[in-house]
Design an enzyme around this catalytic site. Structure first.
Site, PDB file in Angstrom:
ATOM      1  N   HIS A  79       0.775  -1.235   0.000  1.00  0.00           N
ATOM      2  CA  HIS A  79       0.000   0.000   0.000  1.00  0.00           C
ATOM      3  C   HIS A  79       0.811   1.294   0.000  1.00  0.00           C
ATOM      4  CE1 HIS A  79       0.432   0.005   4.445  1.00  0.00           C
ATOM      5  NE2 HIS A  79       0.151   1.293   4.351  1.00  0.00           N
ATOM      6  N   ASP A  80       2.059   1.276   0.367  1.00  0.00           N
ATOM      7  CA  ASP A  80       2.854   2.505   0.380  1.00  0.00           C
ATOM      8  C   ASP A  80       4.003   2.491  -0.630  1.00  0.00           C
ATOM      9  OD1 ASP A  80       1.446   3.910   2.332  1.00  0.00           O
ATOM     10  OD2 ASP A  80       2.627   3.077   3.973  1.00  0.00           O
ATOM     11  N   GLU A  83       4.009   5.819  -3.382  1.00  0.00           N
ATOM     12  CA  GLU A  83       4.268   7.151  -2.838  1.00  0.00           C
ATOM     13  C   GLU A  83       5.552   7.225  -2.029  1.00  0.00           C
ATOM     14  OE1 GLU A  83       1.402   5.158  -0.013  1.00  0.00           O
ATOM     15  OE2 GLU A  83       1.612   5.359  -2.162  1.00  0.00           O
ATOM     16  N   ASP A  84       5.980   6.120  -1.431  1.00  0.00           N
ATOM     17  CA  ASP A  84       7.187   6.175  -0.612  1.00  0.00           C
ATOM     18  C   ASP A  84       8.462   5.929  -1.401  1.00  0.00           C
ATOM     19  OD1 ASP A  84       5.623   6.788   1.498  1.00  0.00           O
ATOM     20  OD2 ASP A  84       5.766   4.845   2.478  1.00  0.00           O
ATOM     21  N   ASP A 138      -4.147  -0.132   8.203  1.00  0.00           N
ATOM     22  CA  ASP A 138      -3.141   0.925   8.115  1.00  0.00           C
ATOM     23  C   ASP A 138      -3.338   1.950   9.226  1.00  0.00           C
ATOM     24  OD1 ASP A 138      -0.955   2.343   6.711  1.00  0.00           O
ATOM     25  OD2 ASP A 138      -2.513   3.803   6.230  1.00  0.00           O
TER      26      ASP A 138
END
Length: 199
Positions: A79-80, A83-84, A138
């Site tokens: 999930h990240d 963007e990360d 999350d």
């Protein structure tokens, strides 16, 4: 927290039908490996500065313990990743995720933070069942971290704002998995109590 405001992966048709336990396990482990490679140089923002991959593993563990479907567990691991990794030498793209896992990413990092936060609240109720479960897991993981190792520089007001926002996102994501709903409520109560003690 690398970016507590971003919540992105919502699985599309994935691991559908009669996938064997071995296939499901292999896919989950492949997603864990993918996430570990993407987050290899990333650290959480708290004083403990723990490896960021710990966060996505915690999200996946919360989902698995609550009986979430395999697609949600995979999404929790991934999930990240987009963007990360935007500042990495070779950022992970939506196309990378789609090619490897059939995942669809919904958070638009080009939008201002406040707009993204508002969209998360509005879109939570319309998200897929798996995406709702990932959102809750999350937020549970982030609220736990908020208590144990809040982001450096986040004063009481900023942490209170985040906890309130997490509660508003969760309100739209509840109703799919009673175990996750209960765990979120418990974690939220603890976070609010801790902030009240500090006030």
């Amino acid at each position: 927290m690398q970016n507590p405001d971003a919540m992105t992966v919502a699985p599309t048709v994935f691991l559908a039908g009669q996938a064997s336990a071995e296939t499901i396990l292999a896919t989950i482990l492949r997603a864990a490996g993918f996430a570990a490679r993407v987050h290899a140089t990333h650290r959480r923002k708290g004083a403990a500065a723990e490896p960021y991959v710990n966060h996505v593993l915690e999200v996946a563990e919360i989902l698995a313990a609550a009986g979430a479907p395999p697609a949600a567990i995979v999404a929790g691991l991934l999930h990240d990743t987009v963007e990360d990794s935007d500042a990495d030498p070779v950022p992970t793209t939506l196309a990378d995720l789609e090619a490897a896992f059939g995942a669809e990413v919904s958070d638009d990092k080009s939008l201002p933070k406040e707009v993204r936060k508002g969209l998360q609240i509005r879109h939570a109720a319309r998200a897929s069942e798996a995406a709702k479960q990932v959102k809750l897991a999350d937020k549970i993981a982030n609220l736990r971290t908020m208590r144990s190792s809040p982001p450096i520089g986040w004063d009481h007001a900023r942490r209170l704002e985040y906890v309130g926002w997490a509660g508003r996102v969760a309100a739209g994501a509840k109703g799919i998995n009673p175990a996750l709903d209960a765990l979120f409520d418990e974690t939220y109560r603890h976070a609010v109590a801790r902030l009240a003690e500090e006030a």
